[in-house]
Design an enzyme around this catalytic site. Structure first.
Site, PDB file in Angstrom:
ATOM      1  N   ASP A  43      13.394   7.944  -0.176  1.00  0.00           N
ATOM      2  CA  ASP A  43      13.521   7.444  -1.380  1.00  0.00           C
ATOM      3  C   ASP A  43      13.291   8.729  -2.543  1.00  0.00           C
ATOM      4  OD1 ASP A  43      10.507   7.974  -1.288  1.00  0.00           O
ATOM      5  OD2 ASP A  43       9.982   5.924  -2.001  1.00  0.00           O
TER       6      ASP A  43
ATOM      7  N   ASP B 295       8.084   1.738  -3.071  1.00  0.00           N
ATOM      8  CA  ASP B 295       6.839   0.616  -3.063  1.00  0.00           C
ATOM      9  C   ASP B 295       7.019  -0.135  -3.962  1.00  0.00           C
ATOM     10  OD1 ASP B 295       6.428   2.351  -0.637  1.00  0.00           O
ATOM     11  OD2 ASP B 295       4.677   3.361  -1.521  1.00  0.00           O
TER      12      ASP B 295
HETATM   13  C1  GLA Z   1       4.864   6.516   0.435  1.00  0.00           C
HETATM   14  C2  GLA Z   1       5.379   6.677  -0.762  1.00  0.00           C
HETATM   15  C3  GLA Z   1       6.842   6.043  -0.780  1.00  0.00           C
HETATM   16  C4  GLA Z   1       7.701   6.617   0.204  1.00  0.00           C
HETATM   17  C5  GLA Z   1       7.099   6.469   1.620  1.00  0.00           C
HETATM   18  C6  GLA Z   1       7.653   7.407   2.728  1.00  0.00           C
HETATM   19  O1  GLA Z   1       4.532   5.084   0.919  1.00  0.00           O
HETATM   20  O2  GLA Z   1       4.577   5.978  -1.874  1.00  0.00           O
HETATM   21  O3  GLA Z   1       7.478   6.379  -2.176  1.00  0.00           O
HETATM   22  O4  GLA Z   1       8.145   7.997   0.045  1.00  0.00           O
HETATM   23  O5  GLA Z   1       5.590   7.145   1.488  1.00  0.00           O
HETATM   24  O6  GLA Z   1       8.774   6.788   2.970  1.00  0.00           O
END
Ligand code: GLA
Length: 397
Positions: free
Chosen positions: A50, A191
């Site tokens: 992301d 997320d």
């Molecule tokens: C955490 C971060 C997300 C993403 C994941 C890995 O959950 O909050 O933004 O980068 O790690 O995919």
């Protein structure tokens, strides 16, 4: 599917509202009139892509953070959490932010997610009393923090005299800003985005560059998404995550690209000899993972679960070997799951270094898988049978 032995039951949102309302009554002596929730998420594939402008493919979980409360006219916000693992004190009092007196991050840590969202909220704020309850496992890599941020934002919308926001992307970005500035975690947008936008019966293919998203049905009654919590959390996420981000930027710069989204495997291979080995491997994960993610979304659209499962395992192996964010416990869970007949695929999910795995399997294989994984795993796992659920909601009390 709570009838399967060993699978944990997930409280319904209505039960959580009940629980929160009782605590609210004990604490503040009245019934709450406002309530909101934000779900956790599980990422099916597209890990650590992301913040590289790439694709991710998560779904919202049935586990949610719920906030209930009332408006006050004191200018003070009194907030209590019931989360067992939250640091003390579990009740705080903060003033409404103003230009002269903005809110500041600090301790307790759990309150930063709430204070950050209050600070950056774009609508009209009122002071409030509130109680927070959650069924999202804390520190499990299924976004308990994003669910708290998004639940807080949605609660503020419920109190807002101008009504809820219609700009859902801006809402996700406000919550991400709270995480960056108040929790000091330089996360990507996945997320918060899925917690805001999740839809029942669907996974969401999110293009983290354009912020466009495509719903892909995931409601086959013969299929189950099993989330297995390793119940370990190695304290590396905090330091390793920003390092991975930096290495990705370094790789993009070495390839003369704006981000790794713009790079191909051919670009990378051509630069192999001039790149730092570790940075090269990080980039190999990200470039491979971005194409695996779009391929997986297409496979799911066609109900080609075998291909989807194969891509999940490739993703796990790449996270383990090239990105180095897995750990022995997660590897063990994946290996055990993959030995069970009826399992299509399994991988670590979320930031890594502990937390959960996600496994796609036939419904009739769930009992078998749970038994087998329990027997093989050296720790004590927790299992959740999940289904793609709704994004954040204003609730009635
Ligand atoms: C955490 C971060 C997300 C993403 C994941 C890995 O959950 O909050 O933004 O980068 O790690 O995919």
């Amino acid at each position: 599917m709570a009838e399967v032995v060993g699978v944990s039951e997930i409280k319904s949102t209505a039960e959580l509202v009940q629980d929160a309302s009782s605590v609210f009554f004990e604490k503040f002596g009245s019934k709450p009139s406002f309530a909101a929730c934000g779900p956790g998420r599980v990422n099916l594939i597209g890990e650590h892509t992301d913040y590289n402008d790439g694709y991710v493919f998560p779904m919202a979980l049935p586990q949610v953070t719920v906030i209930v409360g009332n408006k006050t006219n004191t200018g003070l916000c009194r907030i209590t959490t019931t989360a067992e693992n939250a640091d003390e004190p579990r009740s705080i009092e903060v003033h409404l932010p103003s230009a002269e007196k903005p809110l500041q991050p600090g301790l307790p840590a759990w309150a930063n997610y709430v204070k950050g969202v209050v600070q950056f909220y774009k609508g009209t704020l009122s002071s409030f009393d509130a109680v927070i309850v959650s069924s999202v496992p804390l520190g499990g890599g299924v976004s308990s923090s994003a669910s708290l941020e998004v639940a807080t934002h949605t609660f503020l919308e419920a109190l807002d005299p101008n009504g809820p926001t219609t700009d859902l992307r801006a809402k996700a970005l406000t919550c991400q800003m709270a995480e960056h500035e108040f929790a000091k975690m330089p996360c990507g947008i996945m997320d918060q985005f899925i917690s805001v936008m999740g839809k029942e019966g669907h996974a969401l293919l999110i293009d983290c560059r354009s912020m466009d998203a495509k719903l892909v049905p995931l409601a086959d009654p013969q299929l189950v998404v099993l989330v297995t919590n390793s119940n370990v959390r190695h304290e590396l996420t905090g330091s390793e995550y920003p390092t991975r981000r930096r290495q990705c930027q370094e790789a993009a710069a070495a390839l003369s690209k704006k981000s790794l989204r713009d790079a191909t495997m051919e670009d990378l291979f051509a630069s192999e000899s001039s790149m730092d080995r570790e940075v090269y491997c990080r980039a190999r994960h990200v470039i491979g993972e971005i194409s695996r993610t779009t391929e997986a979304a297409e496979a799911l659209q066609k109900e080609d679960y075998a291909t989807f499962g194969r891509l999940m395992v490739e993703s796990h192996n790449s996270l383990r070997d090239d990105y180095e964010v897995s750990c022995p416990e997660l590897d063990q869970l994946v290996e055990a799951a993959m030995a069970v007949d009826g399992v299509y695929g399994s991988r670590m999910t979320g930031g890594g270094f502990g937390g959960c795995t996600v496994t796609l399997l036939k419904k009739d294989a769930v009992g078998r898988a749970v038994e087998y994984i329990k027997g093989k795993y050296l720790g004590k796992p927790t299992f959740y049978v999940t289904a793609p659920s709704k994004g954040a909601q204003i609730l009635s009390v």
